[in-house]
Design a protein around this motif. Structure first.
Motif, PDB file in Angstrom:
ATOM      1  N   ILE A 158       0.841  -1.202   0.000  1.00 21.03           N
ATOM      2  CA  ILE A 158       0.000   0.000   0.000  1.00 21.03           C
ATOM      3  C   ILE A 158       0.873   1.248   0.000  1.00 21.03           C
ATOM      4  N   GLU A 159       1.939   1.239   0.805  1.00 20.38           N
ATOM      5  CA  GLU A 159       2.836   2.393   0.883  1.00 20.38           C
ATOM      6  C   GLU A 159       3.521   2.654  -0.458  1.00 20.38           C
ATOM      7  N   SER A 160       3.996   1.610  -1.121  1.00 27.71           N
ATOM      8  CA  SER A 160       4.669   1.809  -2.401  1.00 27.71           C
ATOM      9  C   SER A 160       3.678   2.279  -3.466  1.00 27.71           C
ATOM     10  N   TYR A 161       2.464   1.774  -3.427  1.00 26.01           N
ATOM     11  CA  TYR A 161       1.423   2.231  -4.349  1.00 26.01           C
ATOM     12  C   TYR A 161       1.124   3.715  -4.109  1.00 26.01           C
ATOM     13  N   GLY A 162       1.033   4.093  -2.853  1.00 28.68           N
ATOM     14  CA  GLY A 162       0.794   5.492  -2.496  1.00 28.68           C
ATOM     15  C   GLY A 162       1.916   6.400  -2.973  1.00 28.68           C
ATOM     16  N   LYS A 163       3.145   5.938  -2.875  1.00 25.61           N
ATOM     17  CA  LYS A 163       4.289   6.740  -3.337  1.00 25.61           C
ATOM     18  C   LYS A 163       4.235   6.948  -4.847  1.00 25.61           C
ATOM     19  N   ARG A 164       3.838   5.913  -5.582  1.00 23.78           N
ATOM     20  CA  ARG A 164       3.712   6.066  -7.037  1.00 23.78           C
ATOM     21  C   ARG A 164       2.635   7.082  -7.387  1.00 23.78           C
ATOM     22  N   LEU A 165       1.508   6.999  -6.684  1.00 24.51           N
ATOM     23  CA  LEU A 165       0.442   7.973  -6.928  1.00 24.51           C
ATOM     24  C   LEU A 165       0.885   9.378  -6.546  1.00 24.51           C
ATOM     25  N   ASP A 166       1.626   9.468  -5.442  1.00 23.35           N
ATOM     26  CA  ASP A 166       2.091  10.768  -4.976  1.00 23.35           C
ATOM     27  C   ASP A 166       3.074  11.387  -5.961  1.00 23.35           C
ATOM     28  N   SER A 167       3.932  10.587  -6.555  1.00 19.01           N
ATOM     29  CA  SER A 167       4.893  11.139  -7.521  1.00 19.01           C
ATOM     30  C   SER A 167       4.149  11.686  -8.739  1.00 19.01           C
ATOM     31  N   SER A 168       3.088  11.031  -9.145  1.00 20.99           N
ATOM     32  CA  SER A 168       2.260  11.521 -10.254  1.00 20.99           C
ATOM     33  C   SER A 168       1.594  12.840  -9.863  1.00 20.99           C
ATOM     34  N   TYR A 169       1.120  12.910  -8.632  1.00 18.89           N
ATOM     35  CA  TYR A 169       0.487  14.137  -8.138  1.00 18.89           C
ATOM     36  C   TYR A 169       1.508  15.271  -8.061  1.00 18.89           C
ATOM     37  N   GLN A 170       2.714  14.964  -7.615  1.00 19.93           N
ATOM     38  CA  GLN A 170       3.752  15.997  -7.486  1.00 19.93           C
ATOM     39  C   GLN A 170       4.098  16.611  -8.842  1.00 19.93           C
ATOM     40  N   ILE A 171       4.102  15.808  -9.888  1.00 25.44           N
ATOM     41  CA  ILE A 171       4.359  16.330 -11.240  1.00 25.44           C
ATOM     42  C   ILE A 171       3.274  17.334 -11.616  1.00 25.44           C
ATOM     43  N   GLU A 192      -6.358  24.274 -10.863  1.00 26.08           N
ATOM     44  CA  GLU A 192      -6.438  24.015  -9.417  1.00 26.08           C
ATOM     45  C   GLU A 192      -7.520  22.987  -9.112  1.00 26.08           C
ATOM     46  N   GLN A 193      -8.650  23.107  -9.802  1.00 26.46           N
ATOM     47  CA  GLN A 193      -9.737  22.146  -9.617  1.00 26.46           C
ATOM     48  C   GLN A 193      -9.297  20.744 -10.049  1.00 26.46           C
ATOM     49  N   GLU A 194      -8.583  20.645 -11.152  1.00 30.50           N
ATOM     50  CA  GLU A 194      -8.086  19.348 -11.620  1.00 30.50           C
ATOM     51  C   GLU A 194      -7.078  18.766 -10.630  1.00 30.50           C
ATOM     52  N   LEU A 195      -6.279  19.629 -10.026  1.00 31.66           N
ATOM     53  CA  LEU A 195      -5.304  19.191  -9.017  1.00 31.66           C
ATOM     54  C   LEU A 195      -6.026  18.617  -7.798  1.00 31.66           C
ATOM     55  N   GLN A 196      -7.072  19.302  -7.356  1.00 32.41           N
ATOM     56  CA  GLN A 196      -7.850  18.809  -6.218  1.00 32.41           C
ATOM     57  C   GLN A 196      -8.542  17.488  -6.561  1.00 32.41           C
ATOM     58  N   GLN A 197      -9.046  17.396  -7.784  1.00 32.77           N
ATOM     59  CA  GLN A 197      -9.690  16.149  -8.223  1.00 32.77           C
ATOM     60  C   GLN A 197      -8.674  15.011  -8.268  1.00 32.77           C
ATOM     61  N   SER A 198      -7.460  15.330  -8.720  1.00 27.72           N
ATOM     62  CA  SER A 198      -6.401  14.328  -8.776  1.00 27.72           C
ATOM     63  C   SER A 198      -6.069  13.816  -7.372  1.00 27.72           C
ATOM     64  N   ARG A 199      -6.013  14.718  -6.412  1.00 23.51           N
ATOM     65  CA  ARG A 199      -5.742  14.317  -5.022  1.00 23.51           C
ATOM     66  C   ARG A 199      -6.868  13.438  -4.492  1.00 23.51           C
ATOM     67  N   SER A 200      -8.098  13.826  -4.754  1.00 24.60           N
ATOM     68  CA  SER A 200      -9.255  13.049  -4.305  1.00 24.60           C
ATOM     69  C   SER A 200      -9.250  11.663  -4.941  1.00 24.60           C
ATOM     70  N   ASN A 201      -8.983  11.600  -6.237  1.00 24.84           N
ATOM     71  CA  ASN A 201      -8.921  10.309  -6.927  1.00 24.84           C
ATOM     72  C   ASN A 201      -7.806   9.440  -6.356  1.00 24.84           C
ATOM     73  N   GLY A 202      -6.670  10.052  -6.050  1.00 24.55           N
ATOM     74  CA  GLY A 202      -5.552   9.315  -5.467  1.00 24.55           C
ATOM     75  C   GLY A 202      -5.932   8.684  -4.141  1.00 24.55           C
ATOM     76  N   ASN A 203      -6.630   9.453  -3.298  1.00 26.41           N
ATOM     77  CA  ASN A 203      -7.070   8.920  -2.005  1.00 26.41           C
ATOM     78  C   ASN A 203      -8.040   7.759  -2.190  1.00 26.41           C
ATOM     79  N   LYS A 204      -8.939   7.892  -3.155  1.00 27.80           N
ATOM     80  CA  LYS A 204      -9.897   6.806  -3.420  1.00 27.80           C
ATOM     81  C   LYS A 204      -9.173   5.570  -3.939  1.00 27.80           C
ATOM     82  N   LEU A 205      -8.198   5.780  -4.829  1.00 24.83           N
ATOM     83  CA  LEU A 205      -7.442   4.644  -5.375  1.00 24.83           C
ATOM     84  C   LEU A 205      -6.654   3.923  -4.286  1.00 24.83           C
ATOM     85  N   ILE A 206      -6.084   4.684  -3.356  1.00 21.86           N
ATOM     86  CA  ILE A 206      -5.351   4.061  -2.244  1.00 21.86           C
ATOM     87  C   ILE A 206      -6.307   3.233  -1.390  1.00 21.86           C
ATOM     88  N   GLN A 207      -7.504   3.751  -1.132  1.00 23.49           N
ATOM     89  CA  GLN A 207      -8.480   3.010  -0.338  1.00 23.49           C
ATOM     90  C   GLN A 207      -8.907   1.729  -1.054  1.00 23.49           C
TER      91      GLN A 207
END
Length: 172
Positions: free
Chosen positions: A45-58, A93-108
Motif C-alpha cells: 500500500i505504501e509503495s502504491y501510495g508513493k507512485r500515486l504521490d509522484s504523479s500528483y507531485q508532477i 487548481e480544480q483538476e489538481l484537487q480532483q487528482s488528489r481526491s482520486n488518489g485517495n480513493k485509489l489508495i483506499q
C-alpha cells in the motif's frame, strides 16, 4: 389455572433455550495488525501510495509553474487575457484537487483489495472456532459488527420469503 402453568412452562423453556446460545467477542483489528502478512500488505500500500504521490507531485509542480508565470506576467496582460489566464488557473487548481481526491480513493481501493485475503483468512478461523466451541454469534470489539453468526439464528431468508423478495443471482 392449567393454561397459566403451561404458559409459565413455555416461558421457562424458551429462557432455557436462549440461555444456551454462546456469544463472544473478538478484536479483529488487533489480530489483523499482528498477522505476519500485514507488514507485506502495508508495504504494498505504501509503495502504491508513493507512485500515486509522484504523479500528483508532477501535476502540482506544473500548476505552481503556471501560477508563477502568471504572477510575473500579469501586469503585461490585457484585461481579457488576464481573465482567461485566471480561469485556466482555476481549472488547473480544480483538476489538481480532483487528482488528489482520486488518489485517495485509489489508495483506499488498493488497501481493501490487498487486505481482503487477511480478513478472509481471519473469518475462516473464527468460523472454525465458533463451530467447534458452539458459539452462535461473535461481535467485533472495534465497530460492534458481527464477525460470525450461526446461520440457524439468521432469519434473513424467512423475512425475505415473507416479503416476497428474491436474492438476485450473482454474475461472474
Amino acid at each position: 389455572m392449567r393454561s397459566k402453568l403451561i404458559l409459565v412452562a413455555i416461558c421457562l423453556f424458551s429462557l432455557a433455550t436462549t440461555a444456551q446460545t454462546k456469544v463472544g467477542t473478538i478484536d479483529s483489528e488487533l489480530i489483523i495488525g499482528l498477522m505476519p502478512e500485514t507488514k507485506k500488505v502495508l508495504s504494498l500500500i505504501e509503495s502504491y501510495g508513493k507512485r500515486l504521490d509522484s504523479s500528483y507531485q508532477i501535476k502540482f509542480k506544473d500548476y505552481e509553474a503556471k501560477v508563477t508565470d502568471f504572477r510575473q506576467k500579469q501586469k503585461d496582460y490585457p484585461e481579457n487575457l488576464k481573465s482567461l489566464k485566471l480561469q485556466e488557473l482555476a481549472k488547473a487548481e480544480q483538476e489538481l484537487q480532483q487528482s488528489r481526491s482520486n488518489g485517495n480513493k485509489l489508495i483506499q481501493i488498493k488497501r481493501d483489495e490487498v487486505m481482503r485475503p487477511l480478513y478472509t483468512k481471519l473469518k475462516k478461523v473464527i468460523a472454525d472456532i465458533c463451530k467447534a466451541e458452539g458459539y452462535a454469534q461473535i461481535l467485533t470489539i472495534s465497530g460492534n459488527e458481527f464477525a460470525y453468526i450461526d446461520e440457524k439464528f439468521d432469519i434473513t431468508q424467512k423475512v425475505m420469503d415473507k416479503l416476497g423478495i428474491k436474492i438476485p443471482e450473482q454474475k461472474n
